[in-house]
Design a protein around this motif. Structure first.
Motif, mmCIF file in Angstrom:
data_model
loop_
_atom_site.group_PDB
_atom_site.id
_atom_site.type_symbol
_atom_site.label_atom_id
_atom_site.label_comp_id
_atom_site.label_asym_id
_atom_site.label_seq_id
_atom_site.Cartn_x
_atom_site.Cartn_y
_atom_site.Cartn_z
ATOM 1 N N UNK A 148 -5.498 3.759 -15.772
ATOM 2 C CA UNK A 148 -5.064 2.998 -14.589
ATOM 3 C C UNK A 148 -3.678 3.430 -14.140
ATOM 4 N N UNK A 149 -2.772 3.584 -15.098
ATOM 5 C CA UNK A 149 -1.400 3.994 -14.760
ATOM 6 C C UNK A 149 -1.392 5.401 -14.167
ATOM 7 N N UNK A 150 -2.132 6.324 -14.782
ATOM 8 C CA UNK A 150 -2.146 7.705 -14.290
ATOM 9 C C UNK A 150 -2.806 7.797 -12.918
ATOM 10 N N UNK A 151 -3.840 6.985 -12.700
ATOM 11 C CA UNK A 151 -4.483 6.993 -11.393
ATOM 12 C C UNK A 151 -3.532 6.473 -10.324
ATOM 13 N N UNK A 152 -2.788 5.452 -10.654
ATOM 14 C CA UNK A 152 -1.829 4.897 -9.690
ATOM 15 C C UNK A 152 -0.745 5.924 -9.353
ATOM 16 N N UNK A 153 -0.331 6.690 -10.356
ATOM 17 C CA UNK A 153 0.667 7.734 -10.117
ATOM 18 C C UNK A 153 0.096 8.842 -9.245
#
Length: 476
Positions: A343-348
């Motif tokens: 989720x964090x990497x996708x948001x980045x």
């Protein structure tokens, strides 16, 4: 005549994972004598696909595919060569295909159920007819075009799950609709001339357009020229004679269009398009005949980008696949969902949110993507491979929070079945073939040898062991 074939030995159960023991290789007899209308074919390639998992159940959960039967030969997409024929339109040596090809080394088939293939369209790579220039390619192309709602110049971000699979690897590359022609600039301008080597036909009328793209074409570019001034679009007055004239009009520079076999010189006489029965969008005035292989353009001929998306994000299951997506297929970012922090990497990778989601997997991955989708965005529901080993309806139900997100943000989630778009298949295949031949569409395939390895190939594919299309080569 004795042949080898693969049959269904047992069902894995609606909640079970398929194993090789669910399949059985056996010998069978094929009639020596053909009936009128029949052909004897030698199988060359067999396609194994995720949707076949549904056919292993007693109830497929769909109304357009039938369940496989115990102890009967299996079938899927396949390609073969005619060995003997009693069909008036099929001759020995011709290459043929059909959607329900038996998993056996040789088959007696009704000739009317077969479609002839032209090997020259894929430069002899016949397996491409089961991937990029077949139903898989059509699913990627038509899925994005019909359900993605991509707006040219809309600065949209698209995410593809199962991005290293058969359909996902193409969906991340698929080209624009026939009425949205790609534009690009090379790092260095080629030399130009006023002589027209080739002229492309791009019709206002989609029906006529399809006719003109009924054979292989290459893509060429309109480039500015000091000797001409502005680049030209031209119109051709179609006639039965060999001297149809060309009339220059105006056109935006650097447009890529398909070539045709009209060899003429640019004329600045009579630029009235109303006199022409064929409206042509471009002419070739560039001596650079290999634009698609320009290294500077590698990342510019990708599906979402050409349709209007500014970023393409792929989600897959290994670091090797991530590298293929970014280094070879032109994805901007590739994420390994098996690592922590998806989720964090996708948001980045998608700081502005997700506008288009090509969903091949469903489950928790899709829940993460949907949570980051923008208002009025769109989901192309292509497949749900993470759910195929579960006893759930199709499409599988979503968690309450995900359902709430869809409603609150007015996100469309539309199931896409490529068989429902049969009227667009011919046009789509012609488009895909053009892009393949000009290097704008890359094909990834995982090929195993021998009918005895068909079951293993299927089980491996269901576990993500393939990159691109999983195919079994049965014979030369």
């Amino acid at each position: 005549m004795k042949v080898k074939r693969m049959v269904l030995a047992s069902r894995p159960g609606n909640d079970g994972e398929p194993v090789t023991e669910n399949f059985r290789l056996e010998e069978a007899d094929v009639p020596e004598e053909l009936m009128d209308g029949q052909v004897l074919t030698q199988t060359l390639y067999i396609s194994v696909d995720p949707y076949l998992r549904c056919r292993m159940n007693e109830d497929t959960g769909t109304d357009y595919i039938q369940a496989w039967k115990i102890n009967e030969v299996l079938d899927s997409g396949g390609i073969g060569v005619v060995e003997q024929s009693r069909h008036r339109n099929l001759k020995p040596g011709e290459i043929v295909t059909r959607f329900s090809w038996p998993w056996q080394t040789k088959c007696v088939l009704e000739g009317n159920s077969l479609t002839k293939l032209d090997p020259s369209l894929v430069d002899g790579h016949l397996s491409h007819f089961l991937s990029a220039v077949g139903l898989i390619g059509l699913t990627a192309f038509l899925g994005v075009r019909e359900k993605g709602h991509v707006i040219p110049g809309g600065n949209q971000t698209m995410v593809v799950s199962g991005a290293a699979g058969a359909c996902g690897s193409l969906a991340g590359q698929t080209q624009p609709a026939v009425d949205q022609l790609p534009k690009s600039k090379t790092d260095s301008e080629p030399q130009t001339s006023t002589e027209l080597d080739k002229v492309s036909l791009v019709e206002d009328d989609p029906g006529i357009f399809q006719k003109f793209y009924s054979r292989p074409t290459a893509f060429w570019r309109v480039t500015p020229s000091d000797s001409i001034g502005q680049s030209h679009v031209c119109a051709i007055r179609q006639s039965s004679s060999s001297d149809s004239s060309i009339h220059p009009l105006s056109v935006s520079p650097n447009e890529w269009l398909g070539e045709k076999d009209f060899t003429r010189r640019c004329s600045d006489t009579d630029n009235d398009p109303d006199r022409c029965s064929v409206a042509v969008w471009s002419l070739e005035i560039s001596s650079d005949r290999s634009p698609a292989t320009n290294a500077g353009n590698q990342g510019k001929h990708r599906i979402g980008r050409l349709l209007g998306c500014s970023r393409i994000i792929g989600i897959c299951g290994t670091d090797e696949k991530c590298l293929v997506l970014t280094s070879d297929l032109g994805f901007d970012v590739a994420l390994n969902y098996k690592e922590e922090g998806l989720a964090h990497k996708l948001r980045a990778g998608c700081p502005g949110g997700v506008d288009v989601y090509f969903d091949n997997v469903g489950g928790e991955i899709s829940d993460v993507v949907i949570s980051q989708m923008t208002k009025n965005s769109h989901i192309i529901l292509c497949g749900q491979i993470s759910q195929y080993n579960k006893d759930v309806p199709y499409p599988p139900p979503l968690p309450p929070q995900t359902e709430a997100t869809l409603k609150e943000r007015n996100i469309t989630r539309e199931r896409f079945i490529v068989l429902n778009y049969a009227d667009q298949h011919e046009m789509g295949l012609q488009q895909l073939n053009q892009w393949l031949r000009t290097g704008k569409l890359k094909v990834k395939e995982t090929v195993v040898q021998g009918i005895e390895n068909t079951a293993g190939a299927f089980v491996s594919m269901m576990k993500g062991g393939n990159i691109g299309k999983q195919i079994v080569k049965i014979s030369e």
